[in-house]
Design a protein around this motif. Sequence first.
Motif: not given
Length: 259
Positions: A224-237, A249-256
Motif C-alpha cells: 500500500s502507499s500507507g505509512v504508520i508513525l509512532a509518537s509520544l502523542g499516539g499513532l498517526f497514518y 483513534e478508537g481502541k488506541i489511546p493517545p499515549i506514547a
Amino acid sequence: MGTQDMGYFSYHNGEWIHLGLFYGDGGDALQIGDKIYIIIGGRLRQIDNIQAKRYSSCHPPTGTNPFTAKLYKHPIDSTLYYVGYQLWHYHEESWTDLSKGLGNRLQMIMDIDINHQNPNQMFFAYDQPTWNSKKLSGKFFKSINGGESWIDITQNLPILAWHYVTSISSNPSNLNEIYVSLGKMDDSYLNKVYQSVDGGTTWKNISAEIPPFETFKIEHIPNSSGVILASLGGLFYKNDKLDQWIRLEGKIPPIAIRD
C-alpha cells in the motif's frame, strides 16, 4: 519481550510464557527460523527454543554492550544484524563490522533500513544532531552495495543540525521513496517527518497535523502507499491521497507508542 530485571516473556499459543532461566535486564529479541536471539544485560545470546535451559554466546567482537542495542533480520537470506555503537552483520556464525571505516565513536545507531525488495540499498543514522549548521556530516548514511561502503548524506537533510533521525523506512515497491522520523521537541515549526522521492538526495517536510512531540518509529504498510508513525502523542497514518497525517483513534489511546 524483554523486561527490566525479569528477563524475557514469549507469547506462544495464546499465552505469555516466562523464560525463567534467563534473568537479568532483557533487551531486544528476535526469532529467525528455529533460533532465538536475546540481549541479556547488553550481551547477545542464542537459544534454540523457549524451553531451552542454556544459551550460547554470539555477541559481536566489540568492546561495547549497550542495553538498548537492536536486532534486525535480513529480508531475504534471514541473517542477523546487531545495531549498537557499530553495525554488525552475522552470517554463517561470523561477524562483519559494516560500519568499519566510519570512525570509532561512542554514539548509538538509532535505526537501520534494509529495503525488502533490494537489500543492497541500506540506510542508517546515528544519535544526536550535529549541533552545527555548517558541519552537516557524520549522522546519516546510505549504501547501495549491502553495506560494503557508505555515502554520507547528512548534508542532504539540513534539519539534522538540530534534530536527529529516530527511524527510517524505505518503500519496498519504490527504492527512491524514503521516510525518516525525527526526535526532539518542536516549538513553533514542526519537524517530525521528512520524505524523499529521489533516493535521499532531496527531502520534503511532511509533518502537518503531527503534534510537536518526539516521534519514535515509522513504517510502510506492505502493499500500500500507507505509512504508520509512532509518537509520544499516539499513532498517526498517512497515504499518498492525504495531504496531512490523521491520528488513529478508537481502541488506541493517545499515549506514547515507541514501536
